[in-house]
Structures are given as structure tokens and as C-alpha cells.
Design a protein around this motif. Structure first.
Motif, PDB file in Angstrom:
ATOM      1  N   GLU A  45      -1.577  13.471   8.276  1.00 56.37           N
ATOM      2  CA  GLU A  45      -0.553  13.329   9.286  1.00 56.37           C
ATOM      3  C   GLU A  45      -0.639  14.615  10.156  1.00 56.37           C
ATOM      4  OE1 GLU A  45       3.278  13.023   7.040  1.00 56.37           O
ATOM      5  OE2 GLU A  45       2.720  11.028   6.380  1.00 56.37           O
ATOM      6  N   ILE A  46      -0.377  14.335  11.333  1.00 53.53           N
ATOM      7  CA  ILE A  46      -0.723  15.483  12.429  1.00 53.53           C
ATOM      8  C   ILE A  46       0.432  15.266  13.392  1.00 53.53           C
ATOM      9  CG2 ILE A  46      -2.250  16.438  13.940  1.00 53.53           C
ATOM     10  CD1 ILE A  46      -4.697  14.842  12.505  1.00 53.53           C
ATOM     11  N   PRO A  47       0.946  16.224  13.714  1.00 53.69           N
ATOM     12  CA  PRO A  47       2.062  16.278  14.996  1.00 53.69           C
ATOM     13  C   PRO A  47       1.099  16.019  16.406  1.00 53.69           C
ATOM     14  CG  PRO A  47       2.143  18.339  13.891  1.00 53.69           C
ATOM     15  CD  PRO A  47       1.067  17.698  13.202  1.00 53.69           C
ATOM     16  N   ASP A  48       1.638  15.851  17.406  1.00 51.78           N
ATOM     17  CA  ASP A  48       1.130  15.733  18.784  1.00 51.78           C
ATOM     18  C   ASP A  48       0.704  16.937  19.294  1.00 51.78           C
ATOM     19  OD1 ASP A  48       3.717  16.469  19.074  1.00 51.78           O
ATOM     20  OD2 ASP A  48       3.854  15.394  21.051  1.00 51.78           O
ATOM     21  N   ASP A 101      -6.290   7.101  15.889  1.00 47.87           N
ATOM     22  CA  ASP A 101      -4.793   7.641  15.837  1.00 47.87           C
ATOM     23  C   ASP A 101      -4.166   6.615  15.322  1.00 47.87           C
ATOM     24  OD1 ASP A 101      -4.705   5.753  17.875  1.00 47.87           O
ATOM     25  OD2 ASP A 101      -4.125   6.809  19.364  1.00 47.87           O
ATOM     26  N   PRO A 102      -2.404   6.780  15.111  1.00 52.65           N
ATOM     27  CA  PRO A 102      -1.589   5.865  14.525  1.00 52.65           C
ATOM     28  C   PRO A 102      -1.524   4.516  15.130  1.00 52.65           C
ATOM     29  CG  PRO A 102      -0.649   8.016  14.819  1.00 52.65           C
ATOM     30  CD  PRO A 102      -1.796   8.232  15.664  1.00 52.65           C
ATOM     31  N   TYR A 155       7.676  16.696  14.938  1.00 50.02           N
ATOM     32  CA  TYR A 155       7.158  15.597  14.399  1.00 50.02           C
ATOM     33  C   TYR A 155       7.825  15.106  13.227  1.00 50.02           C
ATOM     34  CZ  TYR A 155       4.035  12.736  11.409  1.00 50.02           C
ATOM     35  OH  TYR A 155       3.439  11.795  10.461  1.00 50.02           O
ATOM     36  N   GLN A 156       8.636  16.017  12.459  1.00 47.79           N
ATOM     37  CA  GLN A 156       9.727  15.448  11.213  1.00 47.79           C
ATOM     38  C   GLN A 156      10.883  14.673  11.890  1.00 47.79           C
ATOM     39  OE1 GLN A 156       9.232  15.297   8.124  1.00 47.79           O
ATOM     40  NE2 GLN A 156       7.381  16.616   8.683  1.00 47.79           N
ATOM     41  N   THR A 210      -0.926  11.521  19.773  1.00 44.71           N
ATOM     42  CA  THR A 210       0.065  10.872  19.210  1.00 44.71           C
ATOM     43  C   THR A 210       0.483  11.101  17.721  1.00 44.71           C
ATOM     44  OG1 THR A 210      -0.748   8.729  20.448  1.00 44.71           O
ATOM     45  CG2 THR A 210       0.903   8.534  18.730  1.00 44.71           C
ATOM     46  N   PRO A 211       1.631  11.571  17.611  1.00 43.81           N
ATOM     47  CA  PRO A 211       2.206  12.036  16.364  1.00 43.81           C
ATOM     48  C   PRO A 211       2.020  11.012  15.132  1.00 43.81           C
ATOM     49  CG  PRO A 211       4.037  11.523  17.625  1.00 43.81           C
ATOM     50  CD  PRO A 211       2.805  11.416  18.510  1.00 43.81           C
TER      51      PRO A 211
END
Length: 220
Positions: A38-41, A76-77, A169-170, A99-100
Motif C-alpha cells: 500500500e503506497i501513497p501517491d 498500480d491499483p 492516503y488514509q 496512484t494511491p
């Protein structure tokens, strides 16, 4: 493998904590191993790996020969391929998320080109670094000629920036969860209304059918 088909044993490991993750795993011939990160943008990710080949004579894992390589693929997602490249038996791959969300990182060997590995077992040591953990601060300090205090301030600024990305991201995850919940509640509501209408129509039909039956029997 039977029929030459590629059988991917996918291990979906959700690495929840931000930062550096070190692990090792075993793969067989033509086997693929995937991980979920899980990665932020707009966040940089660096992966370092090295491989060891099982030696039957010594019954231990030994450093792999240069001819054995690893193919790395990152999606990516949205399922878009971010990285797809062939590396050597030891290497480093980098990419930046745009993309987050959950990114899929997959690795598999080029065992079909390596007769020594055919039917054998490979151990892969993998270390994934996310965000400010990808920065080499000693190198940055030497390059920019930073004092210890300046370097510490740089680290704190990078940490604050990464925390902001994680918070964003959260919030993005919470918004998606809220939208999913609202959509589910709306569907449940419409399904309940549809069930009620069906019950009412069924009741009306049954009443008319009974009335016609009684009239035909001259009971009413």
C-alpha cells in the motif's frame, strides 16, 4: 510444469507498515511470487534483491550464477504496468507511484533460459523501502556538504512530508470506504423496496386468484 503452463503461486502479503521491509522466500521453476504494497501517491519505492541457488551436493543455498536473472513487474491499483524489466541474479529496481493504493510487485526467474536451475529451488532475499526510507542520507550529506544539524533537519522535513502523504492516503481510503458504504446501503434500500413491491403484487394476485376460484365454485 505439465503442458509447459505457467503456474504462479501468488503470495499476497499485505505490508501494512510504512518503511523498509526485509524478507526472503523460495520459488521453484517458472514460479511467480507477488506482494501487495500500500503506497501513497507520488512516493518513491526502492527494491533490493539477491538470489541464492540450492546446491544438491552441499545441501545449502549458494550465490547464484550471473546467468540467472529475475523479471520484476509492478502494477498500480488500476492494473496499469508501472515497471516491467529483466534484471540479473542480484539487482535493484525503483519506481514512483502516481496512484494511491495497493501496488502489486511480482518477481519470477528466467529459469527456462538457465539449465542449472531447471527443476531446482531458488531463495530470493528482498528488501523494499518506501518514501523517505529510500534516501541515502550519508550520501546526501557528503554531496551537499551538510552539517549534522542540517542533515537532521533534512531528515525531519522528509519525515513530515511522508507523514502528510500517508495522511492524504488514509483520507483517500476513508472516502472510498464511505462511498462504498453509501452505495451498499442504497442498494439494500432499493432491494428492500423491490421485495416489498413484489410481496404486495403477489398478495394482490393471490387474492384475485382466490376470488376467481370461489366465484367459479359459486361459493361467493
Amino acid at each position: 510444469m505439465a503442458g509447459g503452463a505457467l503456474r504462479a503461486a501468488v503470495a499476497a502479503l499485505v505490508l501494512a507498515a510504512w518503511g523498509a521491509h526485509g524478507l526472503y522466500f523460495h520459488i521453484g521453476e517458472t514460479e511467480k511470487r507477488c506482494f501487495i504494497e500500500e503506497i501513497p501517491d507520488e512516493t518513491m519505492v526502492i527494491g533490493n534483491y539477491r538470489t541464492q541457488l540450492w546446491d544438491k551436493q552441499s545441501e545449502s543455498f549458494l550465490p547464484s550464477t550471473p546467468g540467472l536473472g529475475m523479471h520484476v513487474e509492478v502494477k498500480d491499483p488500476d492494473g496499469k504496468v508501472v515497471l516491467s524489466r529483466q534484471y540479473g541474479s542480484e539487482g535493484r529496481f525503483t519506481f514512483t507511484s502516481h496512484t494511491p493504493g495497493e501496488h502489486q510487485i511480482c518477481l519470477h526467474s528466467n529459469s527456462t533460459r538457465m539449465a542449472l536451475f531447471a527443476g531446482g529451488k531458488l531463495r530470493v532475499h528482498l528488501d523494499i523501502q518506501v518514501g523517505e526510507h529510500t534516501n541515502n542520507y550519508p550520501e546526501i550529506a557528503a554531496k551537499d556538504k551538510l552539517t549534522e544539524l542540517q542533515l537532521r533537519a533534512r531528515q525531519l522535513l522528509d519525515q513530515v512530508e511522508q507523514i502528510q502523504k500517508e495522511q492524504n492516503y488514509q483520507r483517500y481510503r476513508e472516502e472510498r470506504f464511505r462511498m462504498t458504504s453509501e452505495s451498499t446501503n442504497q442498494r439494500v434500500l432499493w432491494w428492500s423496496i423491490a421485495q416489498t413491491i413484489i410481496l404486495i403484487l403477489t398478495g394482490i394476485w393471490q387474492m384475485r386468484h382466490l376470488k376467481s376460484f370461489f366465484e367459479a365454485k359459486k361459493l361467493v
